[in-house]
Scaffold this motif. Sequence first.
Motif, PDB file in Angstrom:
ATOM      1  N   GLU A   1      -3.193   9.770  -3.192  1.00 55.16           N
ATOM      2  CA  GLU A   1      -4.302   9.796  -4.137  1.00 55.16           C
ATOM      3  C   GLU A   1      -3.827  10.168  -5.541  1.00 55.16           C
ATOM      4  O   GLU A   1      -4.454   9.781  -6.535  1.00 55.16           O
ATOM      5  CB  GLU A   1      -5.355  10.792  -3.665  1.00 55.16           C
ATOM      6  N   HIS A   2      -2.740  10.889  -5.605  1.00 57.79           N
ATOM      7  CA  HIS A   2      -2.171  11.302  -6.895  1.00 57.79           C
ATOM      8  C   HIS A   2      -1.247  10.225  -7.459  1.00 57.79           C
ATOM      9  O   HIS A   2      -1.311   9.893  -8.649  1.00 57.79           O
ATOM     10  CB  HIS A   2      -1.391  12.604  -6.700  1.00 57.79           C
ATOM     11  N   VAL A   3      -0.403   9.664  -6.588  1.00 59.24           N
ATOM     12  CA  VAL A   3       0.667   8.757  -7.026  1.00 59.24           C
ATOM     13  C   VAL A   3       0.178   7.340  -7.307  1.00 59.24           C
ATOM     14  O   VAL A   3       0.526   6.739  -8.344  1.00 59.24           O
ATOM     15  CB  VAL A   3       1.799   8.725  -5.969  1.00 59.24           C
ATOM     16  N   LEU A   4      -0.602   6.778  -6.406  1.00 60.08           N
ATOM     17  CA  LEU A   4      -0.931   5.350  -6.504  1.00 60.08           C
ATOM     18  C   LEU A   4      -1.672   4.953  -7.777  1.00 60.08           C
ATOM     19  O   LEU A   4      -1.386   3.883  -8.339  1.00 60.08           O
ATOM     20  CB  LEU A   4      -1.711   4.901  -5.271  1.00 60.08           C
ATOM     21  N   PRO A   5      -2.625   5.763  -8.272  1.00 56.01           N
ATOM     22  CA  PRO A   5      -3.277   5.351  -9.529  1.00 56.01           C
ATOM     23  C   PRO A   5      -2.299   5.195 -10.690  1.00 56.01           C
ATOM     24  O   PRO A   5      -2.482   4.293 -11.529  1.00 56.01           O
ATOM     25  CB  PRO A   5      -4.273   6.490  -9.787  1.00 56.01           C
ATOM     26  N   TRP A   6      -1.277   6.029 -10.720  1.00 53.35           N
ATOM     27  CA  TRP A   6      -0.295   5.901 -11.815  1.00 53.35           C
ATOM     28  C   TRP A   6       0.684   4.765 -11.547  1.00 53.35           C
ATOM     29  O   TRP A   6       1.181   4.129 -12.480  1.00 53.35           O
ATOM     30  CB  TRP A   6       0.422   7.228 -12.030  1.00 53.35           C
ATOM     31  N   TRP A   7       0.967   4.489 -10.278  1.00 53.31           N
ATOM     32  CA  TRP A   7       1.788   3.327  -9.954  1.00 53.31           C
ATOM     33  C   TRP A   7       1.090   2.047 -10.420  1.00 53.31           C
ATOM     34  O   TRP A   7       1.729   1.143 -10.967  1.00 53.31           O
ATOM     35  CB  TRP A   7       2.047   3.273  -8.450  1.00 53.31           C
TER      36      TRP A   7
ATOM     37  N   TYR B   1       5.269   9.823 -15.654  1.00 55.08           N
ATOM     38  CA  TYR B   1       4.871  10.204 -14.303  1.00 55.08           C
ATOM     39  C   TYR B   1       6.097  10.138 -13.385  1.00 55.08           C
ATOM     40  O   TYR B   1       6.817   9.138 -13.378  1.00 55.08           O
ATOM     41  CB  TYR B   1       3.780   9.284 -13.759  1.00 55.08           C
ATOM     42  N   VAL B   2       6.324  11.204 -12.618  1.00 56.00           N
ATOM     43  CA  VAL B   2       7.451  11.248 -11.693  1.00 56.00           C
ATOM     44  C   VAL B   2       6.918  11.350 -10.263  1.00 56.00           C
ATOM     45  O   VAL B   2       6.128  12.242  -9.947  1.00 56.00           O
ATOM     46  CB  VAL B   2       8.384  12.437 -11.976  1.00 56.00           C
ATOM     47  N   ALA B   3       7.349  10.412  -9.409  1.00 57.69           N
ATOM     48  CA  ALA B   3       6.952  10.397  -8.006  1.00 57.69           C
ATOM     49  C   ALA B   3       8.168  10.650  -7.127  1.00 57.69           C
ATOM     50  O   ALA B   3       9.272  10.183  -7.415  1.00 57.69           O
ATOM     51  CB  ALA B   3       6.316   9.057  -7.646  1.00 57.69           C
ATOM     52  N   ARG B   4       7.941  11.372  -6.038  1.00 63.56           N
ATOM     53  CA  ARG B   4       8.991  11.672  -5.059  1.00 63.56           C
ATOM     54  C   ARG B   4       8.492  11.281  -3.675  1.00 63.56           C
ATOM     55  O   ARG B   4       7.305  11.387  -3.379  1.00 63.56           O
ATOM     56  CB  ARG B   4       9.316  13.172  -5.097  1.00 63.56           C
ATOM     57  N   ASN B   5       9.397  10.851  -2.813  1.00 64.31           N
ATOM     58  CA  ASN B   5       8.957  10.421  -1.489  1.00 64.31           C
ATOM     59  C   ASN B   5       8.270  11.577  -0.764  1.00 64.31           C
ATOM     60  O   ASN B   5       8.697  12.727  -0.841  1.00 64.31           O
ATOM     61  CB  ASN B   5      10.127   9.838  -0.684  1.00 64.31           C
ATOM     62  N   PRO B   6       7.160  11.292  -0.063  1.00 69.42           N
ATOM     63  CA  PRO B   6       6.316  12.364   0.456  1.00 69.42           C
ATOM     64  C   PRO B   6       6.920  13.168   1.594  1.00 69.42           C
ATOM     65  O   PRO B   6       6.470  14.286   1.857  1.00 69.42           O
ATOM     66  CB  PRO B   6       5.050  11.628   0.909  1.00 69.42           C
ATOM     67  N   LYS B   7       7.928  12.641   2.276  1.00 69.92           N
ATOM     68  CA  LYS B   7       8.567  13.447   3.317  1.00 69.92           C
ATOM     69  C   LYS B   7       9.328  14.614   2.700  1.00 69.92           C
ATOM     70  O   LYS B   7       9.227  15.757   3.170  1.00 69.92           O
ATOM     71  CB  LYS B   7       9.502  12.578   4.169  1.00 69.92           C
ATOM     72  N   ASP B   8      10.081  14.346   1.651  1.00 66.79           N
ATOM     73  CA  ASP B   8      10.783  15.435   0.967  1.00 66.79           C
ATOM     74  C   ASP B   8       9.806  16.345   0.230  1.00 66.79           C
ATOM     75  O   ASP B   8      10.035  17.551   0.118  1.00 66.79           O
ATOM     76  CB  ASP B   8      11.824  14.869  -0.007  1.00 66.79           C
ATOM     77  N   VAL B   9       8.702  15.775  -0.263  1.00 66.94           N
ATOM     78  CA  VAL B   9       7.658  16.596  -0.881  1.00 66.94           C
ATOM     79  C   VAL B   9       7.095  17.579   0.142  1.00 66.94           C
ATOM     80  O   VAL B   9       6.876  18.753  -0.149  1.00 66.94           O
ATOM     81  CB  VAL B   9       6.527  15.721  -1.459  1.00 66.94           C
ATOM     82  N   ALA B  10       6.866  17.100   1.350  1.00 72.39           N
ATOM     83  CA  ALA B  10       6.318  17.960   2.398  1.00 72.39           C
ATOM     84  C   ALA B  10       7.263  19.112   2.708  1.00 72.39           C
ATOM     85  O   ALA B  10       6.834  20.272   2.842  1.00 72.39           O
ATOM     86  CB  ALA B  10       6.046  17.137   3.658  1.00 72.39           C
TER      87      ALA B  10
END
Length: 316
Positions: free
Chosen positions: A192-198, A128-137
Amino acid sequence: MVDAVTIVNAGFKLSIDKIKNFEVRSDDIFLLTFQKSGTTWMKEILPLVMNGGDIDAITGTPRDVLIPHIEFQLSVDEDPVMREVQKQFLVPDGFQLDQLVSPRMLGSHLRSEFLPRDIDEKRVKVIYVARNPKDVAISSYYFCKGALSSRIETNEPVKAKAYQDFSEFLPEFFEIKARTHKVHYDGTKWHEHVLPWWERRHDRNVLFLKYEDMIRDLKACVRQIAEFLDVHLTDGAVDKISDHCSFQSMKNNQMALKSNFCTNVLGVKAEEGSPFVRIGGVGGWKNTFTVAQNETFDEIYQEWIKGSDLEMTFEL
């Protein structure tokens, strides 16, 4: 409420029942990401890790064949728009997931509740790859402006309206309203997408990576991926993979840029405006966010992660 059977967004029809019932193999490897979080980058890295850094082995092979998105491929037969998208991604007619040689590498942007049940039951490996949501936006905004405001010439063209500016886009990113569904097609917000995998990051079958750590030290992340997948890489192979997957190299990689899609659908030269490999840095949001937008985002973000110990990096 998202339909439990079919998600319809951006002209796409995703059969959730078909996806949830997809037969997973015990040695499958799943690459899971929220949209605009380094998926294209990982589709370049992961096959090279698996084959020991042999770049020639993946040259000329579409990355969506190397790591197909299950929700796209499983929707091709029922959806002419998805069929056209896959065609422009150079996925050949008749391509079937069950024909892939094990271990298969499979991708998805769907949130956990819509994924195949067998992922949990068979405890297959998940990256699982997460990116900070400001750059995602920001990346999502430019993706909407570039890719999804264009029309695909089928009987059911993609219906997406271009945003006039970022201030029009940002409130919809927070709320996942109609037009941002064109990116977040299952109606899922970032947390909702990131936290369950964290929360599952300590599971033996889960590797949780942060995009920003990959930017900071790609070689260390390549080694981490290899160890997780029980693949031995020499130092030379790690160097080779990291050099090939640097963003400067990626911006010259026609397969990563999805040049066919950019030319035939967007009408642009991929190297001048591919929405799939744009900047690839950390903190690009600072060039777009106003002070007020940043303050609003910080307030909402704190609500999103309330009660979680997840810490994201917003600038390097």
